[in-house]
Every structure is written in structure tokens, then in C-alpha cells.
Design a protein around this motif. Structure first.
Motif, PDB file in Angstrom:
ATOM      1  N   SER A  78       0.898  -1.285  -0.099  1.00 41.85           N
ATOM      2  CA  SER A  78       0.032  -0.114   0.014  1.00 41.85           C
ATOM      3  C   SER A  78       0.957   1.322   0.029  1.00 41.85           C
ATOM      4  N   VAL A  81       1.560   1.938  -3.744  1.00 38.95           N
ATOM      5  CA  VAL A  81       0.504   2.533  -4.157  1.00 38.95           C
ATOM      6  C   VAL A  81       0.387   4.262  -3.865  1.00 38.95           C
ATOM      7  N   GLY A  82       0.619   4.386  -2.616  1.00 34.44           N
ATOM      8  CA  GLY A  82       0.442   5.698  -2.116  1.00 34.44           C
ATOM      9  C   GLY A  82       1.502   6.542  -2.511  1.00 34.44           C
ATOM     10  N   VAL A  85       0.423   7.454  -6.402  1.00 36.19           N
ATOM     11  CA  VAL A  85      -0.643   8.400  -6.345  1.00 36.19           C
ATOM     12  C   VAL A  85      -0.123   9.610  -5.816  1.00 36.19           C
ATOM     13  N   TYR A  86       0.897   9.916  -4.966  1.00 40.27           N
ATOM     14  CA  TYR A  86       1.291  10.983  -4.644  1.00 40.27           C
ATOM     15  C   TYR A  86       2.022  11.764  -5.620  1.00 40.27           C
ATOM     16  N   ALA A 106      -8.289  12.131  -2.894  1.00 39.95           N
ATOM     17  CA  ALA A 106      -6.987  11.626  -2.894  1.00 39.95           C
ATOM     18  C   ALA A 106      -6.883  10.311  -2.264  1.00 39.95           C
ATOM     19  N   MET A 107      -7.595  10.190  -1.125  1.00 42.69           N
ATOM     20  CA  MET A 107      -7.591   8.848  -0.108  1.00 42.69           C
ATOM     21  C   MET A 107      -8.462   7.910  -1.201  1.00 42.69           C
ATOM     22  N   ALA A 110      -6.655   6.764  -4.000  1.00 46.65           N
ATOM     23  CA  ALA A 110      -5.387   5.814  -3.685  1.00 46.65           C
ATOM     24  C   ALA A 110      -5.957   4.339  -3.261  1.00 46.65           C
ATOM     25  N   GLN A 111      -7.210   4.289  -2.528  1.00 41.38           N
ATOM     26  CA  GLN A 111      -7.540   2.853  -2.295  1.00 41.38           C
ATOM     27  C   GLN A 111      -8.347   2.274  -3.577  1.00 41.38           C
ATOM     28  N   LEU A 114      -5.499   0.525  -5.297  1.00 41.22           N
ATOM     29  CA  LEU A 114      -5.148  -0.595  -4.231  1.00 41.22           C
ATOM     30  C   LEU A 114      -6.077  -1.652  -4.524  1.00 41.22           C
ATOM     31  N   ALA A 177      -1.403   3.800   2.390  1.00 46.31           N
ATOM     32  CA  ALA A 177      -1.593   4.737   0.886  1.00 46.31           C
ATOM     33  C   ALA A 177      -2.386   6.104   1.448  1.00 46.31           C
ATOM     34  N   VAL A 181      -1.112   9.915   1.051  1.00 41.97           N
ATOM     35  CA  VAL A 181      -1.881  10.969   0.121  1.00 41.97           C
ATOM     36  C   VAL A 181      -2.608  11.901   0.856  1.00 41.97           C
TER      37      VAL A 181
END
Length: 249
Positions: A78, A81-82, A85-86, A106-107, A110-111, A114, A177, A181
Motif C-alpha cells: 500500500s 500505491v500511496g 498516487v502522491y 485523494a484517499m 489511492a484505495q 489498491l 496509501a 496522500v
């Protein structure tokens, strides 16, 4: 900070009181966590169910490499992935113009990244198994890959519902993640997992224990739901088989 048996007991008691009183801080973080993970699961489901069903029935060059990549992405950490995405959402990134960094969106983004491989890979497996049983019959009726994928996914709807529930559990329990983010901003982007990490480092064990208990309760509820769904499906299939057995041919 050194912890004693007495301080742990006091923290556990305070956490229990917070849960019983449904403390506003606890409540706010809980609803935000469910909102982020529920939105991400819905988005990943909308994309992953269709994509997984299509991959299950379609045959094209490079399919084996795509499956290998898809299965590999199931183990994506994760935090990786974070980080990706960041970089996408940062001011100098390709999606920086959206201004989503350190926000609820943003969260969710990211999820979704994921969870999407989980939904796609498990859907592909379920539909491909159904294709082995019913694919030839559908092909003889003239159904193309998209139609076969749709019909087989509809036939496997209970298994795919289990996939979505399991994916929600994956989303709600991840921490890396959303920490990267979301920024763990109090009242805006703080969710259960990031709050547990922060409160533990601060020594506020009561809130950390309370959130940990709620997180376990959510995961337990999801697993109970999956078990109930499986039991209900077994009883339904068993009843249908019994009816088919007693009916005259």
C-alpha cells in the motif's frame, strides 16, 4: 513511554467507555473511514467487475502477460500505491491540476488503485471457472465475449458480491496509501488506521484502542457477512437441486 499493567488497564477501560458513549471523535473518524473505503470499493467494483469478466472470456495476444501482471499487482504494498498516487497528484505531477492531494478524494483514489487489482483478478477467476462449465453452450447460441462475460458474471453474482465485501475489508484496513496522500489531517483526512498509528505514537492509547476495536468489529462483521452469504447460497443451491431431483423428467 514505559507502559505498566495499570496504565494499559486504564486505557482499555477508557476505550471501552468511548465506544459505549460513541465518542464524537471516534464517530467522526469511523464515518470518514467507511466513506473513503466504501467509495473506493464502489469505484473499483464498477471498473473491476467488467474488466475481470471480459479478461475471463476474451482471448488475445499478450493475455498471459496481462494475467501475470494482474496477479502480481495483488501483492502491491500500500505504501508503493500511496507513493505513485502522491507523485501523480503532486503539484508537478500529471494530475496536479486537480488539487486533490491531502483530501478525501485523494484517499479514495489511492484505495481504488489498491483494490482494483483485487476485484479484477478475483472476478476473472470466478467468471473463467463459470466459462469452463457454461461457455460452450453460450458460444453455440452465438454469444460474443462481452455478452458471455456479462451473462456469466450475472450467474456468479453471489461470488462477486463476496469479492466486493472482501475488497472493502482490504481497503478499510490499509494504512500506508491514505497516510501518504491524505496527510492524516485531523477532522479532514484522518481515518481509523492512520489515527491508530498517530495516537499510539502520542501515547493516547485509549483512542487508539477504541479505534482498533472498532476496526476489528468492522472486519469481523464483513467476515460474518461473507460466511452468511456462503451459507445462504449453499442452502439455496441445495433446495434447487432437491426440487430438480423430485420433478418428473
Amino acid at each position: 513511554m514505559a507502559l505498566t499493567g495499570s496504565s494499559i488497564e486504564q486505557s482499555a477501560l477508557a476505550a471501552f467507555r468511548m465506544i459505549i458513549d460513541f465518542d464524537p471523535a471516534l464517530r467522526s473518524i469511523l464515518w470518514r473511514s467507511l466513506g473513503v473505503s466504501g467509495s473506493a470499493t464502489a469505484l473499483a467494483g464498477a471498473l473491476g467487475l467488467g474488466l475481470g469478466a471480459w479478461i475471463a472470456v476474451a482471448r488475445f495476444r499478450g493475455r498471459g502477460a496481462l494475467l501475470t501482471l494482474l496477479n502480481t499487482s495483488l501483492a502491491l504494498p500500500s505504501v508503493v500505491v500511496g507513493l505513485v498516487v502522491y507523485l501523480l497528484l503532486s503539484r508537478s505531477g500529471p494530475l496536479g491540476f486537480l488539487g486533490w492531494l491531502y483530501s478525501f478524494k485523494a484517499m479514495v483514489f489511492a484505495q481504488t488503485v489498491l483494490v482494483l487489482p483485487v476485484v479484477t483478478a478475483l472476478t476473472r477467476q470466478a467468471v473463467e471457472d463459470a466459462e469452463r462449465s457454461h461457455g460452450e453452450q453460450l458460444r453455440s447460441l452465438g454469444a460474443g465475449p462481452w455478452m458471455r462475460g456479462l451473462l456469466l458474471a450475472a450467474d456468479e453474482r453471489y461470488a462477486l458480491l463476496t469479492v466486493l465485501i472482501a475488497s472493502f475489508g482490504r481497503a478499510v484496513s490499509e494504512v500506508g496509501a491514505v497516510m501518504i496522500v491524505g496527510g492524516n489531517i485531523d477532522g479532514f483526512t484522518r481515518v481509523m488506521t492512520t489515527a491508530i498509528a498517530l495516537e499510539t505514537s502520542k501515547g493516547d492509547l485509549a483512542l487508539a484502542l477504541g479505534l482498533g476495536a472498532l476496526l476489528l468489529a468492522v472486519v469481523l462483521a464483513l467476515n460474518l457477512l461473507i460466511a452468511l452469504l456462503a451459507r445462504w447460497r449453499e442452502s439455496r443451491d441445495g433446495a434447487a437441486a432437491e426440487v430438480a431431483r423430485v420433478l418428473p423428467a
